[in-house]
Write an enzyme that holds these catalytic residues in place. Structure first.
Site, PDB file in Angstrom:
ATOM      1  N   CYS A 157       5.092   9.793   2.628  1.00 31.87           N
ATOM      2  CA  CYS A 157       5.118   8.443   3.186  1.00 31.87           C
ATOM      3  C   CYS A 157       6.055   7.635   2.295  1.00 31.87           C
ATOM      4  O   CYS A 157       6.607   8.175   1.333  1.00 31.87           O
ATOM      5  CB  CYS A 157       3.724   7.833   3.304  1.00 31.87           C
ATOM      6  SG  CYS A 157       2.910   7.479   1.739  1.00 31.87           S
TER       7      CYS A 157
HETATM    8  O1  LIG Z   1       3.958   4.203   1.954  1.00 34.23           O
HETATM    9  C1  LIG Z   1       3.222   4.147   2.897  1.00 34.23           C
HETATM   10  C2  LIG Z   1       1.751   4.252   2.760  1.00 34.23           C
HETATM   11  O2  LIG Z   1       1.376   4.479   1.449  1.00 34.23           O
HETATM   12  C3  LIG Z   1       3.760   3.965   4.258  1.00 34.23           C
HETATM   13  O3  LIG Z   1       4.847   4.812   4.465  1.00 34.23           O
HETATM   14  C4  LIG Z   1       4.173   2.531   4.463  1.00 34.23           C
HETATM   15  O4  LIG Z   1       3.047   1.704   4.318  1.00 34.23           O
HETATM   16  C5  LIG Z   1       4.743   2.442   5.892  1.00 34.23           C
HETATM   17  O5  LIG Z   1       4.830   1.173   6.245  1.00 34.23           O
HETATM   18  P1  LIG Z   1       5.173   0.752   7.736  1.00 34.23           P
HETATM   19  O6  LIG Z   1       4.119   1.391   8.617  1.00 34.23           O
HETATM   20  O7  LIG Z   1       5.073  -0.699   7.682  1.00 34.23           O
HETATM   21  O8  LIG Z   1       6.525   1.300   8.025  1.00 34.23           O
END
Ligand SMILES: O=C(CO)[C@H](O)[C@H](O)COP(=O)(O)O
Length: 151
Positions: free
Chosen positions: A65
């Site tokens: 992520c």
């Molecule tokens: O690092 C993360 C979780 O730990 C996610 O990739 C991040 O929060 C993604 O954010 P979004 O859904 O706003 O693109």
């Protein structure tokens, strides 16, 4: 090896990861943003990839992520999984050696393609230590999988 790979974002480095694993002869089992139509929420796709390891439909998993934190947190909730968030090669080799980690968690934000290559080299070179104290620690972590049931 069969390697489940998840990412909540379809980032170039996640695609590079899958290609690098295939180049090394592994079977890649994609999840989340890497599989069309799949749920790409980090909590969902990281769990799905980790569950493949627990269910032995995959030998290992790599969960990604943006920060790597959510993916590692979700994967570590699956009993039998020991996910390690690795930002460098030394940590990756140590995660295999000392933690017998079976899931590699990566930050899409921090991991460049050259760094990822180093991390994968170290991860696959790492072998669980035969040291008694290391085994005791890993066994102790395995007990935590059942801790709620024992309470
Ligand atoms: O690092 C993360 C979780 O730990 C996610 O990739 C991040 O929060 C993604 O954010 P979004 O859904 O706003 O693109």
């Amino acid at each position: 090896m069969r390697i489940a790979v998840s990412s909540d974002m379809d980032e170039p480095v996640a695609r590079f990861l899958m290609a690098a694993l295939r180049d090394r002869g592994h079977e890649v089992r994609p999840h989340g943003a890497l599989r069309p139509g799949d749920d790409a929420q980090w909590a969902v796709c990281s769990e799905a990839a980790a569950r493949e390891v627990a269910d032995q439909t995959a030998d290992q998993a790599v969960v990604c992520c943006w920060t790597g934190t959510g993916a590692s947190i979700a994967a570590n909730k699956v009993p039998g999984v020991r996910a390690a968030l690795c930002t460098d090669a030394y940590t990756a080799e140590g995660a295999r050696r000392w933690n017998d980690a079976n899931v590699l968690a990566l930050s899409l934000r921090l991991t460049s393609e050259p760094l990822l290559t180093e991390i994968l080299d170290a991860w696959f070179a790492g072998r669980p230590s035969g040291d008694a104290e290391d085994r005791q620690n890993v066994d102790r972590v395995r007990l935590l999988d059942h801790a709620k049931a024992r309470r």
